[in-house]
Design a protein around this motif. Structure first.
Motif, PDB file in Angstrom:
ATOM      1  N   LEU A 178       0.750  -1.175   0.040  1.00 39.94           N
ATOM      2  CA  LEU A 178       0.221  -0.220   0.124  1.00 39.94           C
ATOM      3  C   LEU A 178       0.873   1.372  -0.181  1.00 39.94           C
ATOM      4  N   ARG A 179       2.169   1.140   0.531  1.00 38.16           N
ATOM      5  CA  ARG A 179       3.017   2.226   0.648  1.00 38.16           C
ATOM      6  C   ARG A 179       3.274   2.564  -0.736  1.00 38.16           C
ATOM      7  N   GLU A 180       3.772   1.547  -1.408  1.00 37.56           N
ATOM      8  CA  GLU A 180       4.294   1.746  -2.857  1.00 37.56           C
ATOM      9  C   GLU A 180       3.355   2.252  -3.833  1.00 37.56           C
ATOM     10  N   LEU A 181       1.933   1.828  -3.664  1.00 37.73           N
ATOM     11  CA  LEU A 181       0.995   2.088  -4.449  1.00 37.73           C
ATOM     12  C   LEU A 181       0.756   3.613  -3.930  1.00 37.73           C
ATOM     13  N   THR A 182       0.715   4.045  -2.933  1.00 34.76           N
ATOM     14  CA  THR A 182       0.552   5.534  -2.251  1.00 34.76           C
ATOM     15  C   THR A 182       1.568   6.336  -3.023  1.00 34.76           C
ATOM     16  N   ASP A 183       2.759   5.978  -2.685  1.00 33.46           N
ATOM     17  CA  ASP A 183       3.951   6.583  -3.540  1.00 33.46           C
ATOM     18  C   ASP A 183       3.819   6.766  -4.885  1.00 33.46           C
ATOM     19  N   SER A 184       3.425   6.014  -5.540  1.00 25.36           N
ATOM     20  CA  SER A 184       3.356   5.891  -7.067  1.00 25.36           C
ATOM     21  C   SER A 184       1.955   6.922  -7.524  1.00 25.36           C
ATOM     22  N   ALA A 185       0.999   6.853  -6.665  1.00 23.28           N
ATOM     23  CA  ALA A 185      -0.080   7.705  -7.043  1.00 23.28           C
ATOM     24  C   ALA A 185       0.278   9.148  -6.677  1.00 23.28           C
ATOM     25  N   ILE A 186       1.057   9.516  -5.615  1.00 26.55           N
ATOM     26  CA  ILE A 186       1.583  11.005  -5.278  1.00 26.55           C
ATOM     27  C   ILE A 186       2.466  11.469  -6.342  1.00 26.55           C
ATOM     28  N   ALA A 187       3.367  10.495  -6.728  1.00 26.44           N
ATOM     29  CA  ALA A 187       4.034  11.005  -7.999  1.00 26.44           C
ATOM     30  C   ALA A 187       3.434  11.238  -9.003  1.00 26.44           C
ATOM     31  N   LYS A 188       2.448  10.538  -9.345  1.00 28.30           N
ATOM     32  CA  LYS A 188       1.881  10.749 -10.859  1.00 28.30           C
ATOM     33  C   LYS A 188       0.854  11.979 -10.569  1.00 28.30           C
ATOM     34  N   LEU A 189       0.553  12.204  -9.505  1.00 29.40           N
ATOM     35  CA  LEU A 189      -0.335  13.567  -8.811  1.00 29.40           C
ATOM     36  C   LEU A 189       0.494  14.643  -8.999  1.00 29.40           C
ATOM     37  N   ASN A 190       1.919  14.634  -8.575  1.00 25.70           N
ATOM     38  CA  ASN A 190       2.900  15.580  -8.645  1.00 25.70           C
ATOM     39  C   ASN A 190       3.117  16.002 -10.084  1.00 25.70           C
ATOM     40  N   GLY A 191       3.092  15.028 -10.882  1.00 32.60           N
ATOM     41  CA  GLY A 191       3.670  15.320 -12.423  1.00 32.60           C
ATOM     42  C   GLY A 191       2.442  15.636 -13.141  1.00 32.60           C
ATOM     43  N   MET A 192       1.315  15.976 -12.825  1.00 33.16           N
ATOM     44  CA  MET A 192       0.163  16.368 -13.605  1.00 33.16           C
ATOM     45  C   MET A 192      -0.091  17.916 -13.450  1.00 33.16           C
ATOM     46  N   THR A 193      -1.024  18.412 -13.997  1.00 37.23           N
ATOM     47  CA  THR A 193      -1.440  19.916 -13.855  1.00 37.23           C
ATOM     48  C   THR A 193      -2.800  19.711 -13.157  1.00 37.23           C
ATOM     49  N   GLU A 221      -8.412  17.367 -13.482  1.00 38.98           N
ATOM     50  CA  GLU A 221      -9.828  17.503 -13.534  1.00 38.98           C
ATOM     51  C   GLU A 221     -10.550  16.480 -14.522  1.00 38.98           C
ATOM     52  N   THR A 222      -9.520  16.033 -15.539  1.00 43.47           N
ATOM     53  CA  THR A 222     -10.141  15.154 -16.404  1.00 43.47           C
ATOM     54  C   THR A 222     -10.063  13.728 -15.832  1.00 43.47           C
ATOM     55  N   LEU A 223      -9.551  13.428 -14.797  1.00 39.61           N
ATOM     56  CA  LEU A 223      -9.630  12.167 -14.080  1.00 39.61           C
ATOM     57  C   LEU A 223     -10.886  11.641 -13.680  1.00 39.61           C
TER      58      LEU A 223
END
Length: 76
Positions: free
Chosen positions: A40-55, A60-62
């Protein structure tokens, strides 16, 4: 941005409505994870990284609504 089904479900559960708010919510949740919750920590880190990489506009399109039907089908 290639978001996995599991990342989408996690984001859906913690989404307060803004990209920055979701990053904050996931970061806070991550702080409560136990040592044995590495997946779950790895999944959370991946999601946070992707959120940081988007505008904010990309965020808003998700489609961030939990798909419980797919989860129920996987359990069968």
């Amino acid at each position: 941005m290639n978001i996995t089904f599991d990342e989408q479900q996690l984001m859906s559960l913690y989404n307060p409505g803004t990209r920055e708010g979701l990053i904050a919510a996931l970061t806070e949740m991550r702080g409560y994870l136990a040592a044995d919750e590495a997946e779950l920590r790895e999944l959370t880190d991946s999601a946070i990284a992707k959120l940081n990489g988007m505008t904010d506009a990309e965020f808003e399109t998700l489609d961030l609504f939990p798909d419980f039907e797919k989860e129920d089908m996987d359990a069968e």
